[in-house]
Motif scaffolding. Structure first.
Motif, short mmCIF file in Angstrom:
data_model
loop_
_atom_site.label_atom_id
_atom_site.label_comp_id
_atom_site.label_asym_id
_atom_site.label_seq_id
_atom_site.Cartn_x
_atom_site.Cartn_y
_atom_site.Cartn_z
N ARG A 99 0.84 -1.22 0.00
CA ARG A 99 0.00 0.00 0.00
C ARG A 99 0.87 1.26 0.00
O ARG A 99 0.63 2.20 -0.74
CB ARG A 99 -0.91 0.02 1.24
CG ARG A 99 -2.17 -0.79 1.13
CD ARG A 99 -3.18 -0.41 2.21
NE ARG A 99 -2.67 -0.43 3.58
CZ ARG A 99 -2.56 -1.51 4.34
NH1 ARG A 99 -2.94 -2.68 3.87
NH2 ARG A 99 -2.10 -1.44 5.56
N ALA A 100 1.87 1.25 0.86
CA ALA A 100 2.73 2.44 0.98
C ALA A 100 3.53 2.65 -0.30
O ALA A 100 3.68 3.78 -0.78
CB ALA A 100 3.67 2.28 2.18
N GLU A 101 4.01 1.55 -0.89
CA GLU A 101 4.81 1.67 -2.12
C GLU A 101 3.97 2.23 -3.27
O GLU A 101 4.44 3.08 -4.03
CB GLU A 101 5.39 0.31 -2.51
CG GLU A 101 6.59 -0.07 -1.66
CD GLU A 101 7.08 -1.48 -1.89
OE1 GLU A 101 8.20 -1.79 -1.48
OE2 GLU A 101 6.31 -2.31 -2.46
N VAL A 102 2.72 1.76 -3.36
CA VAL A 102 1.83 2.24 -4.44
C VAL A 102 1.59 3.74 -4.25
O VAL A 102 1.70 4.53 -5.20
CB VAL A 102 0.51 1.43 -4.45
CG1 VAL A 102 -0.52 2.11 -5.34
CG2 VAL A 102 0.76 0.00 -4.91
N LEU A 103 1.30 4.14 -3.01
CA LEU A 103 1.07 5.58 -2.75
C LEU A 103 2.29 6.42 -3.11
O LEU A 103 2.17 7.48 -3.71
CB LEU A 103 0.75 5.79 -1.26
CG LEU A 103 -0.67 5.50 -0.80
CD1 LEU A 103 -0.76 5.67 0.71
CD2 LEU A 103 -1.64 6.46 -1.50
N LEU A 104 3.47 5.91 -2.73
CA LEU A 104 4.69 6.69 -2.97
C LEU A 104 5.04 6.73 -4.46
O LEU A 104 5.66 7.67 -4.92
CB LEU A 104 5.85 6.10 -2.16
CG LEU A 104 5.72 6.34 -0.66
CD1 LEU A 104 6.72 5.49 0.13
CD2 LEU A 104 5.92 7.82 -0.31
N GLY A 110 -3.04 15.11 -2.77
CA GLY A 110 -3.34 15.14 -1.34
C GLY A 110 -2.61 14.10 -0.52
O GLY A 110 -2.78 14.03 0.69
N ILE A 111 -1.77 13.29 -1.14
CA ILE A 111 -1.05 12.25 -0.38
C ILE A 111 -0.09 12.90 0.62
O ILE A 111 0.57 13.91 0.32
CB ILE A 111 -0.28 11.28 -1.32
CG1 ILE A 111 0.46 10.23 -0.49
CG2 ILE A 111 0.63 12.02 -2.24
CD1 ILE A 111 1.59 9.50 -1.18
N ASP A 112 -0.03 12.31 1.79
CA ASP A 112 0.92 12.75 2.81
C ASP A 112 2.16 11.86 2.64
O ASP A 112 2.20 10.72 3.10
CB ASP A 112 0.26 12.57 4.19
CG ASP A 112 1.14 13.07 5.33
OD1 ASP A 112 2.37 13.14 5.13
OD2 ASP A 112 0.59 13.35 6.39
N VAL A 113 3.16 12.40 1.94
CA VAL A 113 4.33 11.59 1.59
C VAL A 113 5.07 11.09 2.83
O VAL A 113 5.45 9.91 2.93
CB VAL A 113 5.29 12.40 0.67
CG1 VAL A 113 6.59 11.65 0.44
CG2 VAL A 113 4.62 12.69 -0.65
N ALA A 114 5.25 11.98 3.81
CA ALA A 114 6.00 11.59 5.01
C ALA A 114 5.28 10.45 5.73
O ALA A 114 5.92 9.50 6.22
CB ALA A 114 6.15 12.79 5.94
N ARG A 115 3.95 10.52 5.76
CA ARG A 115 3.18 9.47 6.44
C ARG A 115 3.34 8.13 5.71
O ARG A 115 3.50 7.08 6.34
CB ARG A 115 1.72 9.91 6.48
CG ARG A 115 0.85 9.01 7.28
CD ARG A 115 -0.53 9.61 7.44
NE ARG A 115 -1.47 8.59 7.84
CZ ARG A 115 -2.76 8.77 7.93
NH1 ARG A 115 -3.29 9.95 7.63
NH2 ARG A 115 -3.54 7.80 8.30
N ALA A 116 3.30 8.18 4.38
CA ALA A 116 3.46 6.94 3.60
C ALA A 116 4.87 6.37 3.79
O ALA A 116 5.06 5.16 3.88
CB ALA A 116 3.18 7.22 2.13
N GLN A 117 5.86 7.27 3.89
CA GLN A 117 7.24 6.78 4.09
C GLN A 117 7.38 6.10 5.45
O GLN A 117 8.06 5.08 5.57
CB GLN A 117 8.23 7.95 3.98
CG GLN A 117 8.49 8.31 2.53
CD GLN A 117 9.21 9.64 2.37
OE1 GLN A 117 9.22 10.48 3.27
NE2 GLN A 117 9.79 9.85 1.20
N LEU A 118 6.72 6.65 6.46
CA LEU A 118 6.78 6.03 7.80
C LEU A 118 6.07 4.68 7.80
O LEU A 118 6.54 3.71 8.41
CB LEU A 118 6.17 6.95 8.86
CG LEU A 118 7.01 8.19 9.20
CD1 LEU A 118 6.23 9.13 10.11
CD2 LEU A 118 8.32 7.79 9.87
N ALA A 119 4.93 4.62 7.09
CA ALA A 119 4.19 3.34 7.00
C ALA A 119 5.08 2.29 6.32
O ALA A 119 5.12 1.13 6.75
CB ALA A 119 2.89 3.54 6.23
#
Ligand code: ATP
Length: 133
Positions: A99-104, A110-119
């Motif tokens: 999920r995080a890789e797809v988002l990144l 509107g994606i919160d990049v820092a949040r996805a990186q932490l996930a």
């Protein structure tokens, strides 16, 4: 070897509370090894492993970020989540990683990049620690 008390607490449980010889954590400035009678300190932790040494044996747990407080006779780690290798659901962590890789990769509006990186970091850490079981 001399021992001291180590307590690891999360919002839902007392994860660990025993005498240990050493604990190694990942601080914001690198790995930190705590032995008995270390000078007091409070510092934030990063997502990573906690390595606990007792009776010459090592136990490893996965933790998300938190804090470590070293006092004279006691060291306390407070973290949002901690798991032993055998508690880690690797499939769940793989799904969180995907999920995080797809988002990144797709970076929707509107994606919160820092949040996805932490996930992603939490998932990678769980996969690594989960493989130790
Ligand atoms: P997910 O998206 O799968 O929920 P997350 O990184 O958002 O992962 P956290 O917010 O770090 O999850 O943790 C929430 C709770 O779920 C915590 O109690 C944590 O110990 C537990 N947890 C998260 N992922 C796993 C896993 N793969 N295996 C076992 N427990 C997990």
């Amino acid at each position: 070897m001399s021992v001291f008390h180590l307590e690891i607490v999360t919002p839902d449980r007392s994860f660990f509370s025993e005498e240990v010889e050493m604990v190694i954590v990942r601080g914001i400035e690198g790995d930190l090894a705590i032995l008995k009678d270390r000078a007091p300190l409070i510092t934030p932790l990063k997502i990573g492993k906690i390595r606990i040494f007792q009776d010459g044996k090592e136990k490893v747990a996965a933790v998300v970020d938190g804090y470590i407080s070293v006092e004279n006779h006691k060291t306390t780690i407070i973290t949002e989540a901690a798991e032993w290798p055998e508690e880690i659901d690797i499939e769940r962590a793989e799904a969180a990683k995907k999920r995080a890789e797809v988002l990144l990769k797709e970076r929707p509006d509107g994606i919160d990049v820092a949040r996805a990186q932490l996930a992603l970091q939490r998932a990678l850490n769980r996969i690594e620690v989960g493989k130790l079981k």
